[in-house]
Design an enzyme around this catalytic site. Structure first.
Site, PDB file in Angstrom:
ATOM      1  N   LYS A 136       0.851  -1.197   0.000  1.00 33.75           N
ATOM      2  CA  LYS A 136       0.000   0.000   0.000  1.00 33.75           C
ATOM      3  C   LYS A 136       0.883   1.242   0.000  1.00 33.75           C
ATOM      4  O   LYS A 136       1.895   1.297   0.709  1.00 33.75           O
ATOM      5  CB  LYS A 136      -0.922  -0.018   1.221  1.00 33.75           C
TER       6      LYS A 136
ATOM      7  N   SER B 186      -9.495   3.350   2.112  1.00 28.53           N
ATOM      8  CA  SER B 186      -8.301   3.879   1.486  1.00 28.53           C
ATOM      9  C   SER B 186      -7.458   2.823   0.768  1.00 28.53           C
ATOM     10  O   SER B 186      -6.534   3.169   0.023  1.00 28.53           O
ATOM     11  CB  SER B 186      -7.436   4.571   2.547  1.00 28.53           C
TER      12      SER B 186
ATOM     13  N   SER C  22     -11.220   0.958   5.781  1.00 25.67           N
ATOM     14  CA  SER C  22     -10.384   1.099   4.589  1.00 25.67           C
ATOM     15  C   SER C  22      -9.983  -0.196   3.906  1.00 25.67           C
ATOM     16  O   SER C  22      -9.424  -0.162   2.809  1.00 25.67           O
ATOM     17  CB  SER C  22      -9.115   1.893   4.929  1.00 25.67           C
TER      18      SER C  22
END
Length: 499
Positions: free
Chosen positions: A86, A162, A186
């Site tokens: 990520k 996210s 997220s």
């Protein structure tokens, strides 16, 4: 042999371990898939093909894959499997963009973050950085100055956030699975928007990203995958163990510790064991209430209700006891959560006014508002949410699990969120995702699984994915994986990949 991206991560693991595939072959296949699809999907912020090829070759050489020699067998439960980091996490030598134009051009970190090291130790091959929104705050991945992450089911709609890039990459077959982080939904939000599986673990379960060391205990790491078994496989790898058993990290003491392989076995067996070891029925609560009710106008769409009905129907169909429930009203939750969220943003290490001015309006608002919150108000918010945690844990623990919609609305169109009014933007996020943040506050585990696709349209020929969220007791990941696997077996997907 089928195209490699059509294989599950468990199947790829077994083929690699048997020597029928090499890390280089798998890496090249997924790099090719990324090259072809990422311009349309926006799943990767950065692709690192040469580093990936070098890593694959090193793994291959270390164990002598395909050589027939007397070299050691593959080391690591995910040996040779590709994934991505990520873009909020540091990998030594690779730039981290944090989803923000304000960080463009910064030199790469010299040391990798703990979660990256854990996955490296498990034997993965990183293909690059999956896209994230600015500093991970929004529930959508549409950073200014970069391509948005799109759900592959309809390229006009967002992948959520996210961990939007991670979920989009998995849904499009650019990765077999991917790690994400979850501070208010997220992992679960983008997994639901992209029609894949996302698991937020119990606070304290995983050593890297336990949640115990974050303000309010909100942020934990967890897996995103196409199948429940693949989700369990990645979860196992994110839980490194001592050679003699147990987990070498003090933050994991709160959550139960199971034997290696227990999570994957629960997903593959798809049964809830009773005390004698046989299968049993579960008592499930079903609700559409959330902690945001009464503060914002929360409306559950017909598509979300259809997904809930489908998921609950599948669970009832295999014999589970289902009853409707309503969460206790909690008018104190919303203002306390907003204070906590802003308080966390206040600690972003940006003091230079010019750099702060390059952040997006939502991020600036969160940071500036957080820095104006008095210490007493923040302390009171933490105390309020601790009381909410006790209440919600007790309500959920009355059942084996509680089922909610995963999202209240269908995946949102690109540009739907207000880019100029941060108050309105925050409200929109809560209206889209009212069922997620309360579980970060309570530290409870939750998994999202697709259960329904909307009617086909020209933009979404297979329909849009919608799903349910299954919430467990503290440490209840085995139950969640078994229930999600039962839904997965009962509800076929319209097709493996939308692209």
């Amino acid at each position: 042999m089928d195209a490699l991206h059509e294989r599950t991560a468990v199947e790829l693991r077994d083929l690699l371990a048997a020597g029928e595939l090499t890390p280089t072959e798998v890496t090249e296949h997924f790099l090719d898939r990324i090259e072809r699809l990422n311009p349309a999907v926006g799943a990767f912020a950065t692709v690192t093909p040469e580093r990936a090829r070098k890593r694959a070759a090193e793994l291959q050489e270390t164990c002598g894959a395909g050589s027939g020699g007397d070299t050691p067998p593959p080391s690591g439960s995910l040996w040779g499997l590709p994934t991505g980091d990520k873009d909020l996490w540091n990998r030594a030598g690779v730039p981290t963009g944090f989803g923000s134009r304000a960080f463009a051009g910064l030199p790469p970190a010299e040391e990798s973050d703990e979660i990256v090291q854990v996955l490296d130790d498990a034997g993965i091959v990183s293909l690059g950085k999956t896209a994230a929104p600015e500093l991970g705050f929004p529930a959508y991945t549409e950073p200014v100055g970069a391509a948005p992450a799109r759900t592959p089911w309809d390229l006009g709609r967002g992948a959520g956030g996210s961990s939007g890039g991670a979920a989009a990459a998995v849904a499009a077959g650019m990765l077999p699975f991917a790690p994400g982080s979850d501070g208010g939904g997220s992992i679960r939000i983008p997994a639901a928007a992209c029609g894949v599986v996302g698991l937020k673990p119990t606070r304290g379960l995983l050593p890297a990203g336990s949640g115990v060391d974050s303000l309010g205990g909100l942020v934990v790491n967890g897996p995103i995958a196409r199948t429940v078994a693949d989700t369990a496989l990645l979860l196992e790898a994110m839980l490194p163990r001592r050679a003699g058993g147990g987990v070498a990290h003090p933050y994991t003491l709160r959550a139960p510790s199971y034997a290696a392989g227990a999570y994957l076995a629960a997903a593959q067996r798809a049964e809830l064991p009773d005390e004698a070891g046989g299968p049993r029925a579960a008592r499930l609560g079903v609700t559409t209430s959330s902690a945001w009710d009464g503060f914002y106008d929360i409306a559950v769409s017909p598509e979300a209700r259809a997904a809930l009905d489908a998921g609950v129907g599948a669970l009832a169909g295999v014999g589970h006891e289902v009853e409707q429930t309503v969460l206790a009203e909690a008018p104190e939750y919303a203002p306390a959560f907003r204070t906590l969220w802003m308080g966390g943003a206040s600690a972003v290490p940006i003091d230079d006014p010019e750099t702060l001015g390059r952040l997006e309006p939502l991020t600036q608002w969160l940071i500036r508002s957080g820095r104006e919150v008095p210490a007493r108000e923040l302390a009171e918010a933490v105390r309020t949410l601790t009381g909410f945690e006790r209440s919600l844990v007790a309500q959920v623990s009355a059942y084996d699990a509680v089922v909610t919609p995963a999202l209240a609305l269908t995946p949102r169109p690109i540009g739907w969120y207000d880019a100029e009014d941060p108050e309105r933007n925050f409200e929109q996020q809560c209206q889209y995702t009212p069922f997620t943040s309360m579980l970060n506050v309570a530290g409870l585990p939750a998994i999202t699984v697709p259960t329904h696709w909307t009617a086909p349209t020209a933009e979404a020929p297979a329909g849009l994915p919608m799903g349910v969220q299954i919430v467990g007791r503290p440490g209840g990941e085995l139950t969640l994986l078994a229930l999600a696997a039962q839904i997965e077996a009962a509800i076929p997907r319209p097709r493996a990949f939308p692209l």
